[in-house]
Write an enzyme that holds these catalytic residues in place. Structure first.
Site, PDB file in Angstrom:
ATOM      1  N   HIS A   1      70.309 -26.971 -45.041  1.00  0.00           N
ATOM      2  CA  HIS A   1      69.083 -26.592 -45.692  1.00  0.00           C
ATOM      3  C   HIS A   1      69.040 -25.957 -47.044  1.00  0.00           C
ATOM      4  O   HIS A   1      68.475 -26.594 -48.113  1.00  0.00           O
ATOM      5  CB  HIS A   1      68.006 -25.657 -45.001  1.00  0.00           C
ATOM      6  CG  HIS A   1      66.570 -25.213 -45.502  1.00  0.00           C
ATOM      7  ND1 HIS A   1      65.727 -26.308 -45.519  1.00  0.00           N
ATOM      8  CD2 HIS A   1      66.102 -24.314 -46.192  1.00  0.00           C
ATOM      9  CE1 HIS A   1      64.627 -25.817 -45.919  1.00  0.00           C
ATOM     10  NE2 HIS A   1      64.847 -24.443 -46.623  1.00  0.00           N
TER      11      HIS A   1
ATOM     12  N   ASP B   1      59.011 -31.236 -51.074  1.00  0.00           N
ATOM     13  CA  ASP B   1      58.787 -30.098 -51.992  1.00  0.00           C
ATOM     14  C   ASP B   1      59.958 -30.296 -53.079  1.00  0.00           C
ATOM     15  O   ASP B   1      60.837 -31.029 -53.005  1.00  0.00           O
ATOM     16  CB  ASP B   1      58.925 -28.573 -51.354  1.00  0.00           C
ATOM     17  CG  ASP B   1      60.262 -28.396 -50.692  1.00  0.00           C
ATOM     18  OD1 ASP B   1      61.037 -28.922 -51.205  1.00  0.00           O
ATOM     19  OD2 ASP B   1      60.214 -28.039 -49.642  1.00  0.00           O
TER      20      ASP B   1
ATOM     21  N   ASN C   1      75.541 -12.564 -19.497  1.00  0.00           N
ATOM     22  CA  ASN C   1      76.778 -12.587 -20.226  1.00  0.00           C
ATOM     23  C   ASN C   1      77.367 -14.125 -19.856  1.00  0.00           C
ATOM     24  O   ASN C   1      76.905 -14.755 -18.992  1.00  0.00           O
ATOM     25  CB  ASN C   1      77.682 -11.657 -19.468  1.00  0.00           C
ATOM     26  CG  ASN C   1      77.420 -10.179 -20.196  1.00  0.00           C
ATOM     27  OD1 ASN C   1      76.601 -10.127 -20.647  1.00  0.00           O
ATOM     28  ND2 ASN C   1      78.298  -9.389 -19.488  1.00  0.00           N
TER      29      ASN C   1
ATOM     30  N   LYS D   1      54.114 -27.856 -53.384  1.00  0.00           N
ATOM     31  CA  LYS D   1      53.663 -27.120 -52.306  1.00  0.00           C
ATOM     32  C   LYS D   1      53.711 -25.631 -52.056  1.00  0.00           C
ATOM     33  O   LYS D   1      54.584 -25.180 -52.821  1.00  0.00           O
ATOM     34  CB  LYS D   1      54.022 -27.841 -50.899  1.00  0.00           C
ATOM     35  CG  LYS D   1      55.185 -27.378 -50.576  1.00  0.00           C
ATOM     36  CD  LYS D   1      55.637 -27.792 -49.233  1.00  0.00           C
ATOM     37  CE  LYS D   1      57.060 -27.165 -48.495  1.00  0.00           C
ATOM     38  NZ  LYS D   1      57.751 -27.775 -47.494  1.00  0.00           N
TER      39      LYS D   1
ATOM     40  N   ARG E   1      54.061 -22.436 -49.231  1.00  0.00           N
ATOM     41  CA  ARG E   1      54.085 -22.067 -47.788  1.00  0.00           C
ATOM     42  C   ARG E   1      53.665 -20.931 -47.537  1.00  0.00           C
ATOM     43  O   ARG E   1      54.058 -20.000 -47.904  1.00  0.00           O
ATOM     44  CB  ARG E   1      55.822 -22.259 -47.196  1.00  0.00           C
ATOM     45  CG  ARG E   1      55.931 -22.047 -45.908  1.00  0.00           C
ATOM     46  CD  ARG E   1      57.162 -21.909 -45.487  1.00  0.00           C
ATOM     47  NE  ARG E   1      57.933 -23.379 -45.446  1.00  0.00           N
ATOM     48  CZ  ARG E   1      57.324 -24.155 -44.622  1.00  0.00           C
ATOM     49  NH1 ARG E   1      56.444 -23.618 -43.316  1.00  0.00           N
ATOM     50  NH2 ARG E   1      57.887 -25.438 -44.281  1.00  0.00           N
TER      51      ARG E   1
END
Length: 319
Positions: free
Chosen positions: A134, A175, A43, A198, A200
Site C-alpha cells: 500500500h 486518490d 497456541n 478525496k 477519508r
C-alpha cells in the site's frame, strides 16, 4: 550463469494454500509437507514433515483474515525453518496487510508496518518477496532484501484481452496517492489518466471532493492497491458515473472484501470488479458478488522465486 545447487522447497501456511499450490505447479515441484495445529488455549504449533537442511526455503503466507493467526503462523514457520538448518528462508507475503500503518499520523500510535517488518526479520527471514505494498516506503522498514512485485502486467493483460479499444479509456486513481500506480497502468494500456481528490473521514467513510481529468463518454478503469470495505471504490464509481463515464471496470491487486464489501459491490454500477489471488476469495463471496473476478499472479510469483533461487534479476520481470 550461476545455478543454485541447493534444493528449492516451497511451503505454505494456512492463509492461501491454493496460491502456493499453483506456484509449485508453475515451478514443476511438489508443495512442501508441513502441518499447523492450534491448541485449545489458542497456541499454534508448526511442524515440518521433511528435511530442510541446507535447502532454499520459500514460505508462502498472506497476512489476510485472521491476520493475527496468519502472522503468528508465518513467524513460527520462519523460526522452525531456521532451526531445521535451512540455508536461506524467504518469506513470500502476497498480501502485507499492515502496510497501511506506515507513519505516525496520530499521537500515541504504533507504526505497525515497521513493527511487523521487525518481527519477520527477528524470526529469521533472510529476505522477503511481496506484491503491491500500500505504501512503497514500507520496503525501507526491512534490513533484509525485499523483492516488491507489481500486478500491473497481469491487470493490463486482462483488460487488453477482454475489453475492446482500451486505449480510448481512462485509468482512474481513487486518490492522489495512487497516481504513480495508475500512471504505470495507463502507459501499458496507452490510455489517459485521471484521479479523484478525496478525504477519508473514517475507515468506512470516504468523501470525494472532485475529479481531476476527463472521463465523459469514455470507459473508465478504476485501479487501487486493495478493496477492503469498498467504501473508496463505491465513491470512485459514483464520481466517475456522475462525470459522464460510460462503462466502469475495477481492477485491484488485493481483494480483501471485508464487512459490507460484497454487498456494496453487488449493488455497484460497474461491469466487473477484478482482484488477483494474493488473498483467497471464498466461493460464497464470488457467488454473492456476481461482478467479482479473480486473476492469478501465481506464474509471476513462480518466476520471481525461480530467479531468486538461481541468483537472477527479479526487477527485469517488469522491463
Amino acid at each position: 550463469m550461476f545455478l543454485n545447487q541447493r534444493p528449492l522447497k516451497v511451503f505454505s501456511g494456512q492463509s492461501n494454500r491454493a496460491l502456493a499450490q499453483e506456484i509449485c505447479d508453475n515451478l514443476g515441484i511438489t508443495l512442501g509437507n508441513s502441518e499447523t495445529q492450534k491448541f485449545n488455549n489458542d497456541n499454534i504449533i508448526v511442524r515440518y514433515q521433511e528435511s530442510l537442511r541446507e535447502a532454499d526455503v520459500f514460505i508462502v503466507q498472506a497476512l489476510s483474515t485472521p491476520t493475527s493467526d496468519n502472522l503468528m503462523e508465518l513467524l513460527l514457520m520462519i523460526d522452525a525453518a531456521k532451526s531445521a538448518s535451512a540455508h536461506r528462508v524467504t518469506a513470500v507475503i502476497p498480501y502485507y496487510s499492515y502496510a497501511r500503518s506506515d507513519k505516525k499520523d496520530e499521537p500515541r500510535i504504533s507504526i505497525s508496518a515497521r513493527l511487523v517488518a521487525d518481527l519477520i526479520q527477528t524470526a529469521g527471514a533472510d529476505r522477503v518477496l511481496t506484491m503491491t505494498l500500500h505504501s512503497p516506503q514500507v520496503h525501507g522498514f526491512f534490513k533484509v532484501p525485499v523483492d516488491h512485485l507489481s500486478s500491473e502486467v497481469v491487470i493490463a493483460n486482462h483488460l487488453i484481452t477482454h475489453i475492446d479499444n482500451v486505449q480510448d479509456g481512462v485509468v482512474l486513481a481513487t486518490d492522489a496517492g495512487d497516481i504513480k500506480r495508475a500512471s504505470a497502468l495507463a502507459r501499458r494500456l496507452n490510455a489517459n489518466l485521471a484521479f479523484i481528490d478525496k478525504r477519508r473521514l473514517s475507515d468506512t467513510n470516504v468523501q470525494a471532493r472532485g475529479l481531476i481529468g476527463d472521463v465523459k463518454d469514455r470507459k473508465v478503469f478504476v485501479v487501487d492497491d486493495e478493496i477492503s470495505t469498498a467504501g473508496s471504490l463505491v465513491e470512485a464509481v459514483h464520481v466517475a458515473k456522475a462525470a459522464g463515464a460510460t462503462d466502469v471496470y475495477v481492477a485491484v491487486t488485493h481483494g480483501v472484501y471485508v464487512g459490507p464489501a460484497v454487498e456494496r459491490i453487488a449493488a455497484l454500477d460497474a461491469v466487473e470488479v477484478c482482484s488477483t489471488n494474493t488473498v483467497e476469495v471464498p466461493e460464497w463471496k464470488l457467488e454473492q458478488g456476481k461482478k467479482l473476478k479473480v486473476l492469478t499472479v501465481a506464474p509471476l510469483f513462480a518466476e520471481a522465486i525461480q530467479r531468486i533461487h538461481t541468483g537472477e534479476s527479479v526487477s527485469s520481470l517488469f522491463e
